[in-house]
Design an enzyme around this catalytic site. Structure first.
Site, PDB file in Angstrom:
ATOM      1  N   ARG A  29       0.812  -1.221   0.000  1.00 25.72           N
ATOM      2  CA  ARG A  29       0.000   0.000   0.000  1.00 25.72           C
ATOM      3  C   ARG A  29       0.841   1.266   0.000  1.00 25.72           C
ATOM      4  NH1 ARG A  29      -2.485  -4.035   1.472  1.00 25.72           N
ATOM      5  NH2 ARG A  29      -0.693  -4.394   2.796  1.00 25.72           N
ATOM      6  N   THR A  30       1.818   1.350   0.889  1.00 22.81           N
ATOM      7  CA  THR A  30       2.574   2.599   0.999  1.00 22.81           C
ATOM      8  C   THR A  30       3.365   2.869  -0.274  1.00 22.81           C
ATOM      9  OG1 THR A  30       2.742   2.323   3.394  1.00 22.81           O
ATOM     10  CG2 THR A  30       4.266   3.870   2.360  1.00 22.81           C
TER      11      THR A  30
ATOM     12  N   LYS B 142      26.034  -5.008  -0.923  1.00 17.76           N
ATOM     13  CA  LYS B 142      27.485  -4.933  -1.091  1.00 17.76           C
ATOM     14  C   LYS B 142      28.161  -4.255   0.093  1.00 17.76           C
ATOM     15  CE  LYS B 142      26.836  -4.378  -6.093  1.00 17.76           C
ATOM     16  NZ  LYS B 142      27.092  -3.500  -7.254  1.00 17.76           N
TER      17      LYS B 142
ATOM     18  N   ARG C 177      11.536   3.843   3.282  1.00 15.43           N
ATOM     19  CA  ARG C 177      11.099   2.912   4.325  1.00 15.43           C
ATOM     20  C   ARG C 177      12.297   2.074   4.729  1.00 15.43           C
ATOM     21  NH1 ARG C 177       5.839  -0.877   4.574  1.00 15.43           N
ATOM     22  NH2 ARG C 177       5.071   1.160   5.268  1.00 15.43           N
TER      23      ARG C 177
ATOM     24  N   HIS D 211       5.402   6.175  11.414  1.00 12.84           N
ATOM     25  CA  HIS D 211       4.937   6.085  10.028  1.00 12.84           C
ATOM     26  C   HIS D 211       4.026   7.298   9.814  1.00 12.84           C
ATOM     27  CE1 HIS D 211       3.780   4.665   6.227  1.00 12.84           C
ATOM     28  NE2 HIS D 211       3.429   3.421   6.495  1.00 12.84           N
TER      29      HIS D 211
END
Length: 301
Positions: free
Chosen positions: A52-53, A82, A103, A131
């Site tokens: 969703r986000t 890496k 995120r 959030h």
């Protein structure tokens, strides 16, 4: 002046109301905004899974005429594998983009990114911390149905310990007059003490409980969450979920609304989906429009 979106704390009630008025205009007159970001490139860096986000942000960018550069699983499919650290990644990506949506699994990741970025950082979820854009769309959904988010009674239920969406919402509710909050959870998943202390500091009544029957039936908003298994620090913690089915929902009045940040597992029965009080899919759709308004405010010309 460049602005980062790191915490819901950065937004006053007046800021949010202005954002929600813009959200309404975008919903009703989308064609007026389809070129707002026509000269902009926005990077979405997601170090944790998201549906969703990520998709709502990317849809918002494209509906505003902007362009997206993206990595969906940056923890495994970017130079992080890496050994590149987050600061270096941000220093590179801000050379390509006009804003970065991040995120990350670490609580302080958004703050770290903002400390080195030359473009706005939008926190799309940082560990179990915050959030902020989820709190915006949650409050917008409440505002759309109730006309306000103050002077209401709330049940926050499920995983209140690890659920970052709850933490952001509590921060803003702590500033809202005449709010009462019930925290419905099993003891292992109760709201962290720092958030309870914040509520008490602002004279917001908070009642911890473990059974639906302990909660008055005239609650205005239920905000239910899934158990955040991926954030559990102790693998031996028993997972005892609060389940909302029709019987549980019918403890509350017809005017009560039920929200959930999604995704859900078993904590809301599918039989609830057709109940008019269940607004979680509309809530999710609102996320795209709220994020369109946020991007317009930050980057629009």
């Amino acid at each position: 002046m460049m602005e980062h979106v790191l915490s819901i704390d950065s937004f006053s009630t007046e800021d949010l109301l202005a954002l929600f008025r813009l959200t309404d205009r975008i919903k009703h007159y989308p064609d007026r905004y389809r070129e707002v970001l026509s000269s902009k490139v926005v990077a979405t860096l997601f170090y944790e899974p998201s549906t969703r986000t990520r998709l709502s942000f990317e849809a918002a960018i494209q509906r505003l005429g902007g362009h997206v550069i993206s990595t969906e699983n940056a923890r495994e499919l970017s130079s992080a594998v890496k050994g590149e650290n987050l600061r270096d990644t941000i220093r590179v990506v801000h050379g390509y983009a006009d804003a970065i949506i991040l995120r990350h699994y670490e609580n302080e990741a958004a703050d770290i990114a903002a400390s080195v970025a030359d473009v706005p950082i939008i926190n799309a979820g940082s560990g179990s911390n915050e959030h902020p854009t989820q709190a915006m769309l949650d409050l917008y959904t409440i505002y759309s149905h109730k006309g306000r988010w103050n002077q209401l009674s709330y049940v926050l239920s499920g995983d209140l310990r690890y659920g970052r969406t709850v933490h952001s919402l509590v921060k803003k509710l702590s500033e809202s007059p005449n709010v009462t909050i019930y925290g419905l959870s099993h003891p292992a998943f109760r709201l962290p003490e720092e958030y309870i202390a914040l509520l008490h500091k602002n004279n917001i009544p908070y009642h911890a409980c473990s059974r639906i029957e302990e909660i008055p039936s005239d609650i205005d908003v239920i905000y239910h969450t899934r158990t955040q298994l991926e954030r559990m620090e102790d693998s031996d913690e028993s997972v005892q979920e609060i389940i909302i089915d029709l019987q549980a929902l019918n403890h509350f009045r017809a005017e009560t609304i039920l929200l959930h940040p999604l995704p859900r597992n078993r904590e809301i029965a599918t039989e609830v989906d057709q109940d008019p009080r269940a607004l979680y899919f509309a809530q999710s759709k609102n996320g795209m429009y709220v994020r369109m308004a946020l991007l317009t405010t930050l980057l629009g010309e």
